[in-house]
Design a protein around this motif. Sequence first.
Motif, PDB file in Angstrom:
ATOM      1  N   ARG A 105       9.911  -6.657  15.644  1.00 53.51           N
ATOM      2  CA  ARG A 105       8.810  -5.806  15.131  1.00 53.51           C
ATOM      3  C   ARG A 105       7.719  -6.080  15.541  1.00 53.51           C
ATOM      4  O   ARG A 105       6.429  -4.406  15.471  1.00 53.51           O
ATOM      5  N   PRO A 161       8.898   4.355  10.614  1.00 58.16           N
ATOM      6  CA  PRO A 161       8.745   3.488   9.959  1.00 58.16           C
ATOM      7  C   PRO A 161       7.983   4.258   8.586  1.00 58.16           C
ATOM      8  O   PRO A 161       7.390   5.127   9.276  1.00 58.16           O
ATOM      9  N   PHE A 162       8.175   3.844   7.689  1.00 58.69           N
ATOM     10  CA  PHE A 162       6.809   4.133   6.298  1.00 58.69           C
ATOM     11  C   PHE A 162       5.384   3.941   6.674  1.00 58.69           C
ATOM     12  O   PHE A 162       4.547   4.507   6.527  1.00 58.69           O
ATOM     13  N   SER A 163       5.332   3.423   6.796  1.00 59.63           N
ATOM     14  CA  SER A 163       3.925   2.167   6.959  1.00 59.63           C
ATOM     15  C   SER A 163       4.331   1.086   8.154  1.00 59.63           C
ATOM     16  O   SER A 163       5.520   0.907   8.481  1.00 59.63           O
ATOM     17  N   ASP A 164       3.507   0.438   8.447  1.00 60.12           N
ATOM     18  CA  ASP A 164       2.749  -0.732   9.410  1.00 60.12           C
ATOM     19  C   ASP A 164       2.591  -2.253   8.872  1.00 60.12           C
ATOM     20  O   ASP A 164       2.903  -3.790   9.317  1.00 60.12           O
ATOM     21  N   THR A 165       4.001  -2.155   7.248  1.00 61.34           N
ATOM     22  CA  THR A 165       4.052  -3.158   6.850  1.00 61.34           C
ATOM     23  C   THR A 165       5.296  -4.243   7.418  1.00 61.34           C
ATOM     24  O   THR A 165       6.218  -3.338   7.944  1.00 61.34           O
ATOM     25  N   GLU A 197       8.002  -5.662   6.112  1.00 62.05           N
ATOM     26  CA  GLU A 197       8.443  -5.052   5.169  1.00 62.05           C
ATOM     27  C   GLU A 197       9.110  -3.760   5.066  1.00 62.05           C
ATOM     28  O   GLU A 197      10.129  -3.691   5.565  1.00 62.05           O
ATOM     29  N   ASP A 198       8.310  -2.631   5.736  1.00 63.24           N
ATOM     30  CA  ASP A 198       8.881  -1.198   6.331  1.00 63.24           C
ATOM     31  C   ASP A 198       9.242  -1.402   7.580  1.00 63.24           C
ATOM     32  O   ASP A 198      10.512  -0.286   8.108  1.00 63.24           O
ATOM     33  N   ILE A 199       9.360  -1.594   8.292  1.00 64.68           N
ATOM     34  CA  ILE A 199       8.694  -2.267   9.635  1.00 64.68           C
ATOM     35  C   ILE A 199      10.686  -2.418   9.922  1.00 64.68           C
ATOM     36  O   ILE A 199      11.467  -2.304  10.667  1.00 64.68           O
ATOM     37  N   ASP A 200      10.861  -3.462   9.244  1.00 63.09           N
ATOM     38  CA  ASP A 200      12.043  -4.721   9.152  1.00 63.09           C
ATOM     39  C   ASP A 200      13.247  -3.701   8.534  1.00 63.09           C
ATOM     40  O   ASP A 200      14.085  -3.575   9.094  1.00 63.09           O
ATOM     41  N   ALA A 201      12.861  -2.816   7.485  1.00 64.33           N
ATOM     42  CA  ALA A 201      14.196  -2.033   6.975  1.00 64.33           C
ATOM     43  C   ALA A 201      14.187  -0.931   8.219  1.00 64.33           C
ATOM     44  O   ALA A 201      15.045  -0.520   8.421  1.00 64.33           O
ATOM     45  N   TYR A 202      13.160  -0.666   8.519  1.00 63.21           N
ATOM     46  CA  TYR A 202      13.667   0.402  10.009  1.00 63.21           C
ATOM     47  C   TYR A 202      14.086  -0.255  10.956  1.00 63.21           C
ATOM     48  O   TYR A 202      15.332   0.224  11.165  1.00 63.21           O
TER      49      TYR A 202
END
Length: 105
Positions: free
Chosen positions: A9, A35-39, A41-46
Amino acid sequence: MPEDVQVLREGIKLALRLVERIKAQGYPITDLYLPFSDTDEDIDAYIRKQGRTTFLYACTCRMAPLEEDGVVDDELMVWGVDGLRVADTSVFPGTIAGYTMGPLV
């Protein structure tokens, strides 16, 4: 493992910052799958979706004496199996600090 995801991350966050700096300097960076964003949650999903191993497998059939848990002898013959040789990086007796293809060849 959670600690691995944390390291990945932080690495992705650094890469995203670098991409923005490079773009700001006028370099055309396109066609990146991000990733969709730099949050987190989005990075972890990526990471879960895009993460792949890049292991260079070695040492799984290491060359060593049988009494030292070796699998092959110094001629790459499998201990206790007539006529079977193993000739790849799995025979390395220990890991190396570099790419395995050179020593293999």
